[in-house]
Design a protein around this motif. Structure first.
Motif, short mmCIF file in Angstrom:
data_model
loop_
_atom_site.label_atom_id
_atom_site.label_comp_id
_atom_site.label_asym_id
_atom_site.label_seq_id
_atom_site.Cartn_x
_atom_site.Cartn_y
_atom_site.Cartn_z
N MET A 168 -42.52 -41.22 17.67
CA MET A 168 -42.27 -42.40 16.83
C MET A 168 -43.21 -42.45 15.64
O MET A 168 -42.89 -43.05 14.61
N ARG A 177 -48.71 -46.64 15.17
CA ARG A 177 -48.37 -47.99 15.59
C ARG A 177 -48.41 -49.01 14.44
O ARG A 177 -48.27 -50.20 14.67
N TYR A 182 -46.16 -52.06 24.50
CA TYR A 182 -45.44 -51.85 23.25
C TYR A 182 -45.30 -53.18 22.52
O TYR A 182 -45.59 -54.25 23.07
N GLU A 218 -42.08 -51.82 18.08
CA GLU A 218 -41.85 -50.59 18.85
C GLU A 218 -40.66 -50.72 19.79
O GLU A 218 -40.10 -49.69 20.20
N LYS A 256 -38.01 -49.16 17.99
CA LYS A 256 -38.20 -47.71 17.97
C LYS A 256 -37.80 -47.08 19.30
O LYS A 256 -37.20 -45.99 19.34
N TRP A 257 -38.13 -47.76 20.40
CA TRP A 257 -37.75 -47.22 21.71
C TRP A 257 -36.23 -47.21 21.90
O TRP A 257 -35.68 -46.33 22.57
N ASN A 259 -44.90 -43.19 27.67
CA ASN A 259 -45.44 -43.95 26.54
C ASN A 259 -46.96 -43.78 26.54
O ASN A 259 -47.66 -44.35 27.39
#
Length: 339
Positions: A110, A127, A252, A256, A259-260, A310
């Motif tokens: 990511m 991040r 997360y 995110e 993104k996941w 993760n």
């Protein structure tokens, strides 16, 4: 006909530009409008509580000791809100970008090293995300909150979480206290003893609880408005608070989560692989189908999102501890994380 159509088209374009301008003012850039609205409503609610509810506490349902949690909860809620609004969320600048990139490793799935922000030109720490509203990159960006007029990021997410939890308590506790005050007013008016003629039963009956409560609320409209707001807000704030705490404990952010979802789609498309499986330095990477025949690196295809580790998830309590005591960006002399 052509003239009328031209006039209508011009009017529609004018309305569209006006609506776009209003949208940009309210949501496209930082503005104190929603922040001021939130603060005004909050203090109006406190004013109603001070004038109409506080004089009836203690009552036959709650004791004097309740003032201790009332004051403590309100103080924590107000202080955490002010800190969440005023604190630096973790803005990435030219001066701190080299330190900021050392806070979290790049997972290569990511977040990618040596990838500058296309808008502000700074190096993008893992991040981080560029906030289009604030016009800046924020470390561990969660979201931009219009009620704070600030981003929620690495360095103020603790105040945001404390605010959410304490606000959920304020709403639930406030609803309970307002309920005791309404019942106290009902008892003071004698509605728990008054009787009235019931035509259907043909006899005297005590005034129903519903009727007496409606009378009390009609006699105290401000009390009624705040009580209804608390009843509506309590489950909504509790649900959002639970969601925010859950994703925090899972390692997360709001940003995110999207993104996941993209990673999940990539897994379904068969383009996510573990590179160097079995080694301590393995990582996950998207290898497009047209590149797969020429990619000779040892790899294993990922068939389920559950098989992707993760690297930012340190465990529930460690994740919360990291948020409450975030890592410092003053890490000169240390080598950046490598993945």
């Amino acid at each position: 006909m052509v003239a009328r159509w031209t006039e209508r088209s011009a009017a529609l374009r004018w309305l569209a530009r006006g609506a776009e301008g209003v949208w940009m003012v309210l949501f496209g850039r930082r503005t104190v409008v929603f922040q001021a609205l939130a603060v005004a409503l909050y203090w109006m609610g406190l004013a109603v509580f001070a004038m109409q509810a506080a004089p009836l506490i203690p009552n036959r349902y709650v004791g004097r000791w309740h003032w201790v949690p009332i004051v403590a909860t309100l103080a924590a809620n107000i202080a955490s809100y002010a800190l969440a609004c005023a604190a630096d969320p973790g803005v990435v600048t030219r001066e701190n970008e080299k330190r900021a990139v050392r806070v979290f490793p790049y997972d290569r799935l990511m977040y990618f090293a040596n990838k500058p922000c296309r808008t502000c030109g700074t190096h993008k720490p893992a991040r981080s995300k560029h906030c289009a509203v604030c016009g800046r990159c924020v470390q561990m960006m969660d979201h931009h909150c219009i009620w704070l007029n600030n981003c929620v990021g690495l360095h103020n997410v603790r105040w945001f979480l404390i605010f959410l939890v304490s606000f959920a308590v304020v709403c639930a506790y406030g609803a309970f206290l307002f309920a005791t005050v309404v019942l106290e007013i009902r008892a003071a008016h004698g509605f728990d003893r008054i009787t009235e003629w019931n035509d259907e039963l043909g006899r005297m009956e005590r005034v129903s609880l519903t009727s007496s409560l409606l009378y009390v609320l009609d006699d105290s409209p401000l009390l009624a408005v705040v009580a209804v707001l608390l009843v509506v807000l309590t489950p909504a704030i509790a649900i959002f608070c639970g969601y925010q705490v859950r994703i925090s404990m899972c390692g997360y952010t709001n940003n995110e989560e999207t993104k996941w979802l993209n990673v999940s789609d990539a897994v379904a498309d068969g383009v996510v692989f573990e590179i160097g499986p079995g080694s301590a330095e393995s990582w996950y990477e998207v290898v497009e189908k047209h590149d797969q025949p020429s990619d000779t690196r040892p790899r294993k295809q990922i068939h389920s999102l559950n098989d992707v580790v993760n690297i930012y998830d340190r465990g529930a309590w460690a994740n919360l501890r990291m948020l409450l005591f975030p890592p410092s960006t003053s890490m000169d002399g240390r080598k950046p994380h490598q993945r």
